[in-house]
Design a protein around this motif. Structure first.
Motif, short mmCIF file in Angstrom:
data_model
loop_
_atom_site.label_atom_id
_atom_site.label_comp_id
_atom_site.label_asym_id
_atom_site.label_seq_id
_atom_site.Cartn_x
_atom_site.Cartn_y
_atom_site.Cartn_z
N GLY A 34 0.81 -1.22 0.00
CA GLY A 34 0.00 0.00 0.00
C GLY A 34 0.84 1.27 0.00
O GLY A 34 2.09 1.23 0.05
N SER A 35 0.15 2.41 -0.01
CA SER A 35 0.86 3.69 0.11
C SER A 35 1.56 3.75 1.46
O SER A 35 2.56 4.46 1.62
CB SER A 35 -0.13 4.86 0.01
OG SER A 35 -0.46 5.08 -1.33
N THR A 36 1.02 3.03 2.43
CA THR A 36 1.59 3.05 3.79
C THR A 36 3.10 2.82 3.78
O THR A 36 3.85 3.60 4.38
CB THR A 36 0.87 1.98 4.66
OG1 THR A 36 -0.50 2.34 4.73
CG2 THR A 36 1.46 1.90 6.05
N ILE B 133 4.97 5.79 2.30
CA ILE B 133 4.98 6.97 3.18
C ILE B 133 6.03 6.79 4.28
O ILE B 133 6.81 7.70 4.58
CB ILE B 133 3.56 7.22 3.75
CG1 ILE B 133 2.64 7.71 2.63
CG2 ILE B 133 3.59 8.19 4.93
CD1 ILE B 133 1.15 7.74 2.97
N HIS C 77 -2.85 11.23 7.13
CA HIS C 77 -3.24 9.86 7.49
C HIS C 77 -2.31 9.33 8.59
O HIS C 77 -1.17 9.78 8.71
CB HIS C 77 -3.11 9.01 6.22
CG HIS C 77 -3.54 7.59 6.36
ND1 HIS C 77 -2.62 6.56 6.47
CD2 HIS C 77 -4.76 7.02 6.38
CE1 HIS C 77 -3.29 5.41 6.54
NE2 HIS C 77 -4.58 5.66 6.49
N SER D 240 -0.48 6.84 8.78
CA SER D 240 0.81 6.31 8.32
C SER D 240 1.89 7.41 8.36
O SER D 240 3.06 7.13 8.61
CB SER D 240 0.70 5.74 6.90
OG SER D 240 0.14 6.69 6.03
N THR E 233 -1.24 16.03 2.30
CA THR E 233 -2.09 15.07 1.58
C THR E 233 -2.84 15.81 0.48
O THR E 233 -3.48 16.82 0.75
CB THR E 233 -3.15 14.47 2.54
OG1 THR E 233 -2.48 13.88 3.63
CG2 THR E 233 -4.00 13.43 1.84
N TYR F 260 -9.12 12.48 1.26
CA TYR F 260 -10.14 11.42 1.16
C TYR F 260 -11.40 11.97 0.49
O TYR F 260 -12.09 11.27 -0.24
CB TYR F 260 -10.50 10.97 2.58
CG TYR F 260 -10.88 9.52 2.68
CD1 TYR F 260 -10.00 8.59 3.21
CD2 TYR F 260 -12.13 9.08 2.27
CE1 TYR F 260 -10.34 7.26 3.31
CE2 TYR F 260 -12.49 7.75 2.37
CZ TYR F 260 -11.59 6.84 2.89
OH TYR F 260 -11.94 5.52 2.99
N ASP G 175 1.41 12.91 0.02
CA ASP G 175 0.61 11.69 0.17
C ASP G 175 -0.52 11.83 -0.85
O ASP G 175 -1.51 12.53 -0.63
CB ASP G 175 0.06 11.59 1.60
CG ASP G 175 -0.93 10.43 1.74
OD1 ASP G 175 -1.25 9.81 0.72
OD2 ASP G 175 -1.37 10.18 2.87
N ALA H 31 -2.21 9.29 -2.01
CA ALA H 31 -2.89 7.98 -1.98
C ALA H 31 -4.19 8.00 -2.78
O ALA H 31 -4.54 7.03 -3.43
CB ALA H 31 -3.16 7.57 -0.53
N HIS H 32 -4.88 9.15 -2.75
CA HIS H 32 -6.17 9.23 -3.45
C HIS H 32 -6.05 9.87 -4.83
O HIS H 32 -7.07 10.27 -5.42
CB HIS H 32 -7.18 10.02 -2.61
CG HIS H 32 -7.64 9.24 -1.42
ND1 HIS H 32 -8.76 8.44 -1.46
CD2 HIS H 32 -7.11 9.09 -0.19
CE1 HIS H 32 -8.90 7.85 -0.29
NE2 HIS H 32 -7.92 8.22 0.51
N SER I 14 -1.84 5.40 -4.11
CA SER I 14 -2.43 4.05 -4.04
C SER I 14 -3.09 3.75 -5.38
O SER I 14 -4.05 4.43 -5.75
CB SER I 14 -3.51 3.98 -2.96
OG SER I 14 -2.99 4.23 -1.69
N HIS J 269 -4.70 1.08 -5.94
CA HIS J 269 -5.94 0.34 -5.65
C HIS J 269 -7.11 1.25 -5.30
O HIS J 269 -8.27 0.81 -5.34
CB HIS J 269 -5.71 -0.67 -4.51
CG HIS J 269 -5.48 -0.06 -3.15
ND1 HIS J 269 -6.48 0.10 -2.23
CD2 HIS J 269 -4.37 0.42 -2.55
CE1 HIS J 269 -5.98 0.63 -1.11
NE2 HIS J 269 -4.70 0.85 -1.29
N LYS J 270 -6.84 2.52 -4.97
CA LYS J 270 -7.97 3.37 -4.55
C LYS J 270 -8.74 3.93 -5.74
O LYS J 270 -9.96 3.98 -5.70
CB LYS J 270 -7.46 4.52 -3.68
CG LYS J 270 -6.92 4.07 -2.32
CD LYS J 270 -6.77 5.24 -1.39
CE LYS J 270 -5.87 4.95 -0.20
NZ LYS J 270 -6.34 3.86 0.66
N PRO K 179 -11.76 7.91 7.84
CA PRO K 179 -10.65 7.99 6.89
C PRO K 179 -9.27 7.69 7.51
O PRO K 179 -8.28 7.73 6.79
CB PRO K 179 -10.70 9.44 6.43
CG PRO K 179 -11.21 10.20 7.61
CD PRO K 179 -12.11 9.27 8.37
#
Ligand SMILES: Cc1ncc(COP(=O)(O)O)c(C=O)c1O
Length: 459
Positions: free
Chosen positions: A83-85, A88, A109, A111, A161, A165, A189, A191-192, A217, A219-220, A428
């Motif tokens: 993941g992005s985790t 990060i 987030h 993370s 970020t 989210y 970040d 991620a989204h 991410s 996957h998001k 979130p």
């Protein structure tokens, strides 16, 4: 009564056969007709001869990373399967030493906080403004970044970020320019926001905007399996070799070939996705038009709502954020109603809004079902006539104990108002309180309001 299952796979298979429509992650939306692939056991291997090694890629896995560099226009790109985790954590560790200063947006987030915890960093916060109309966190103000740096010239990085989210985008180019003028790298970040350039969201796109490390991410918001992500390192403020070394600490030594092939397939998809993203934008536009005459519900930056009414630099309209303020319905109740009556499963809900996540894999049918449901609900709900004041996001006071110190369970502290752990709503996953902050009455009340409206608060 809920059905009892002895086996997770059986439960997943049965659920996959229901009519429930996914307005949530992962971005592939289980749309196997569109993607033409499924990922079974017969391709699940390990690093056998001819299949390269993620931690020292030279062959087929290097080819995949090269594709990422090409499609995202980046200097160095890395596939992530934790993941992005993990990206990060590696990003923060690659630009800081133990005990350094760092500037982070308070709405990051968990993370990001965990990355700070690992290096015992002194965090200096930038608070995003809260949007009056919706209550979501707005874009990071450029002046606040400048002020934070001028107050802490020893900071080793700025972390923000974007998009959030809820889809709020910050002006990355201006923020990067300020950070760079002080010789400080910017970590975004994202991620989204893996879909940002393909969707045409060029305003605030972090790689072109000059961010030094960007973590997204896949996957998001793109067609790729859960846990898949990508990281990019650009410019000369960050040593990409050090980032790679840190990444190898946080990423499994047995990376899944199924996940990596999903990432590689996603990159191939992106190379030829122009028409599909055009179709996606059209579907969103039609959705937006169809809900123009909602009387009570507001959908952020869709329908009759306009970005100029918000504290947003830019907004990802792929996020459908439905505000219920002033009505007799909470965001959580709206999410439940959409699930129970209309078979639409949303991503998350808060007291005054609910979020539907969309992607290039959504079908026209999904958007039509959502708009019809919203129009019907809008007609049936009551409106108080007053816009309820948004729930202010608390700004907890610091106790003087660092994140790392307060997290040390062996340390005895005779003040039970000092938090020893994180308190956050999930989703979130943005901490309301972090270890070392004071839990005062305002925070207790905020948590009570979240819980009373059905939000899952974890501590
Ligand atoms: C803003 C933000 N950053 C980072 C993450 C972590 O991403 P991942 O789940 O890919 O590890 C999330 C997850 O929800 C997130 O919302």
């Amino acid at each position: 009564m809920a059905e009892f299952y002895k086996n997770l796979y059986d439960k997943l298979k049965d659920y996959s056969e229901t009519d429930s429509y996914p307005f949530h992650m992962p971005g592939h939306k289980r749309n196997t007709d569109l993607l033409g692939v499924s990922f079974p056991f017969d391709i699940d291997i390990t690093e056998i001869d001819g299949f390269d090694n993620l931690h020292s890629a030279e062959g087929i896995l290097k080819n995949a990373a090269d594709k990422a560099r090409k499609v995202f226009h980046s200097e160095h790109s890395y596939m992530l399967i934790n993941g992005s985790t993990c990206g990060i954590l590696a990003a923060i560790r690659s630009v800081t030493e133990y005990g350094d200063d760092i500037i982070i947006a308070r709405n990051c987030h968990k993370s990001v906080y965990n990355g700070c915890l690992l290096n015992n960093l002194n965090m200096h916060f930038i608070y995003p403004p809260q949007d009056d109309k919706s209550g979501v966190s707005g874009s990071i103000a450029i002046d606040n970044v400048r002020e934070a740096i001028e107050n802490c010239m020893t900071a080793k990085a700025v972390v923000i970020t974007s998009p959030t989210y809820e889809g709020v985008i910050s002006d990355i180019k201006s923020i990067a320019d300020i950070a760079h003028s002080y010789g400080i790298p910017l970590i975004v970040d994202n991620a989204h926001g893996a879909h940002q350039i393909f969707f045409g969201l060029n305003e605030g796109e972090p790689i072109q905007g000059g961010a030094d490390i960007v973590i997204s991410s896949l996957h998001k918001t793109l067609p790729s399996l859960t846990q898949t992500a990508v990281a990019h390192v650009n410019g000369n403020l960050v040593d990409s070799r050090r980032f790679e070394r840190e990444l190898s600490i946080f990423e499994t030594s047995s990376p899944s070939y199924i996940l990596m092939s999903s990432i590689d397939t996603c990159f191939d998809f992106l190379e030829n996705s122009g028409k599909l993203f055009e179709e996606y934008r059209k579907n969103l536009h039609k959705f937006s038009e169809s809900i123009k005459y909602l009387k009570h519900l507001t959908v952020l930056c869709h329908g009759s709502d306009d970005i100029s009414e918000h504290k947003f630099y830019s907004f990802d309209t792929g996020k459908i954020v439905i505000c219920t303020s002033g009505t007799n319905l909470s965001g959580v109740e709206l999410m439940k109603l959409l699930r129970d009556k209309y078979g639409l499963e949303l991503e998350m809900a808060y007291p005054f809004y609910a979020v539907a996540m969309t992607s290039v894999c959504d079908k026209r049918e999904g958007f039509v079902r959502l708009s019809k449901a919203l129009i019907e609900i809008d007609e049936s709900i009551l409106f108080s006539g007053n816009t309820v004041p948004v729930l202010p996001i608390p700004k907890p006071e610091k106790s003087g104990l660092s994140l790392a110190k307060a997290s040390d369970k062996n340390l005895i502290v005779n003040d039970d108002k000092i938090s020893r752990g994180y308190i956050f709503a999930y989703p979130p996953g943005i901490p309301i309180v972090i270890p070392g902050e004071i839990i005062d009455d305002e925070i207790l009340m905020y948590i009570e309001v979240l819980k009373a409206s059905g939000v899952n608060v974890i501590r």
